[in-house]
Motif scaffolding. Sequence first.
Motif, PDB file in Angstrom:
ATOM      1  N   VAL A  59       0.842  -1.198   0.000  1.00 28.29           N
ATOM      2  CA  VAL A  59       0.000   0.000   0.000  1.00 28.29           C
ATOM      3  C   VAL A  59       0.877   1.248   0.000  1.00 28.29           C
ATOM      4  O   VAL A  59       0.612   2.196  -0.748  1.00 28.29           O
ATOM      5  CB  VAL A  59      -0.982  -0.016   1.193  1.00 28.29           C
ATOM      6  N   SER A  60       1.929   1.265   0.793  1.00 27.45           N
ATOM      7  CA  SER A  60       2.846   2.410   0.825  1.00 27.45           C
ATOM      8  C   SER A  60       3.457   2.659  -0.547  1.00 27.45           C
ATOM      9  O   SER A  60       3.589   3.809  -0.988  1.00 27.45           O
ATOM     10  CB  SER A  60       3.949   2.188   1.856  1.00 27.45           C
ATOM     11  N   HIS A  61       3.835   1.585  -1.217  1.00 30.20           N
ATOM     12  CA  HIS A  61       4.414   1.699  -2.561  1.00 30.20           C
ATOM     13  C   HIS A  61       3.423   2.361  -3.525  1.00 30.20           C
ATOM     14  O   HIS A  61       3.770   3.295  -4.250  1.00 30.20           O
ATOM     15  CB  HIS A  61       4.810   0.311  -3.065  1.00 30.20           C
ATOM     16  N   HIS A  62       2.197   1.891  -3.522  1.00 29.35           N
ATOM     17  CA  HIS A  62       1.189   2.435  -4.427  1.00 29.35           C
ATOM     18  C   HIS A  62       0.803   3.866  -4.043  1.00 29.35           C
ATOM     19  O   HIS A  62       0.570   4.702  -4.920  1.00 29.35           O
ATOM     20  CB  HIS A  62      -0.038   1.526  -4.491  1.00 29.35           C
ATOM     21  N   LEU A  63       0.740   4.149  -2.758  1.00 28.25           N
ATOM     22  CA  LEU A  63       0.462   5.523  -2.324  1.00 28.25           C
ATOM     23  C   LEU A  63       1.568   6.463  -2.791  1.00 28.25           C
ATOM     24  O   LEU A  63       1.296   7.604  -3.179  1.00 28.25           O
ATOM     25  CB  LEU A  63       0.328   5.594  -0.799  1.00 28.25           C
ATOM     26  N   GLY A  64       2.810   5.978  -2.783  1.00 29.74           N
ATOM     27  CA  GLY A  64       3.930   6.784  -3.270  1.00 29.74           C
ATOM     28  C   GLY A  64       3.737   7.171  -4.728  1.00 29.74           C
ATOM     29  O   GLY A  64       3.984   8.325  -5.113  1.00 29.74           O
ATOM     30  N   LYS A  65       3.296   6.231  -5.531  1.00 31.49           N
ATOM     31  CA  LYS A  65       3.043   6.531  -6.947  1.00 31.49           C
ATOM     32  C   LYS A  65       1.908   7.542  -7.104  1.00 31.49           C
ATOM     33  O   LYS A  65       1.979   8.457  -7.925  1.00 31.49           O
ATOM     34  CB  LYS A  65       2.712   5.250  -7.720  1.00 31.49           C
ATOM     35  N   ALA A  69       2.091  11.503  -8.587  1.00 32.19           N
ATOM     36  CA  ALA A  69       1.200  11.964  -9.652  1.00 32.19           C
ATOM     37  C   ALA A  69       0.322  13.132  -9.200  1.00 32.19           C
ATOM     38  O   ALA A  69      -0.423  13.684 -10.004  1.00 32.19           O
ATOM     39  CB  ALA A  69       0.322  10.801 -10.121  1.00 32.19           C
ATOM     40  N   GLY A  70       0.390  13.480  -7.912  1.00 34.94           N
ATOM     41  CA  GLY A  70      -0.417  14.587  -7.408  1.00 34.94           C
ATOM     42  C   GLY A  70      -1.863  14.225  -7.145  1.00 34.94           C
ATOM     43  O   GLY A  70      -2.711  15.109  -7.045  1.00 34.94           O
ATOM     44  N   LEU A  71      -2.150  12.934  -7.026  1.00 40.96           N
ATOM     45  CA  LEU A  71      -3.530  12.501  -6.797  1.00 40.96           C
ATOM     46  C   LEU A  71      -3.856  12.334  -5.321  1.00 40.96           C
ATOM     47  O   LEU A  71      -5.015  12.396  -4.923  1.00 40.96           O
ATOM     48  CB  LEU A  71      -3.810  11.194  -7.535  1.00 40.96           C
ATOM     49  N   VAL A  72      -2.815  12.092  -4.513  1.00 32.61           N
ATOM     50  CA  VAL A  72      -2.982  11.819  -3.090  1.00 32.61           C
ATOM     51  C   VAL A  72      -1.957  12.653  -2.307  1.00 32.61           C
ATOM     52  O   VAL A  72      -0.855  12.887  -2.800  1.00 32.61           O
ATOM     53  CB  VAL A  72      -2.769  10.306  -2.803  1.00 32.61           C
ATOM     54  N   ARG A  73      -2.335  13.059  -1.128  1.00 33.26           N
ATOM     55  CA  ARG A  73      -1.421  13.751  -0.211  1.00 33.26           C
ATOM     56  C   ARG A  73      -1.559  13.110   1.160  1.00 33.26           C
ATOM     57  O   ARG A  73      -2.472  12.320   1.395  1.00 33.26           O
ATOM     58  CB  ARG A  73      -1.759  15.228  -0.122  1.00 33.26           C
ATOM     59  N   ALA A  74      -0.658  13.481   2.055  1.00 34.93           N
ATOM     60  CA  ALA A  74      -0.710  12.969   3.424  1.00 34.93           C
ATOM     61  C   ALA A  74      -0.429  14.110   4.393  1.00 34.93           C
ATOM     62  O   ALA A  74       0.282  15.060   4.066  1.00 34.93           O
ATOM     63  CB  ALA A  74       0.298  11.842   3.614  1.00 34.93           C
ATOM     64  N   ARG A  75      -1.008  13.968   5.577  1.00 31.61           N
ATOM     65  CA  ARG A  75      -0.720  14.898   6.659  1.00 31.61           C
ATOM     66  C   ARG A  75      -0.440  14.073   7.909  1.00 31.61           C
ATOM     67  O   ARG A  75      -0.904  12.942   8.029  1.00 31.61           O
ATOM     68  CB  ARG A  75      -1.887  15.865   6.870  1.00 31.61           C
TER      69      ARG A  75
END
Length: 114
Positions: A59-65, A69-75
């Motif tokens: 999941v971390s790997h895919h979230l990185g991609k 791509a600017g589709l997901v962010r994290a806080r």
Amino acid sequence: MPSPSSPEPPLPPELLQDVAATFGLLSASVRLHLLWLLSQAEHDVGTLAEATGQSVATVSHHLGKLKLAGLVRARRSGKHQIHYVDDPHVAHLVQLAIEHHRGAPAQRRRAHGA
């Protein structure tokens, strides 16, 4: 929809490449699942891993991609990174596609996979 007298201007190749790249990212079912989950609510990686049946590392790997791509962010929230969708257009596209296929007859859904 444009009228017949005013044709749509041609699409620049760079725009088409960018759109194709976005669809390419969405072609991985785990990334599609992640975006769908994140379009519903913010989640940490452990919750996403459990919901998708994937490992935290996957999941971390895919979230990185998706982040690149600017589709997901994290806080940060305490010890956790909380992930969320950063592009509401793509989130809406994912929701529409999933709802479209949920409503499709089973025979048509299977034919798409063939």
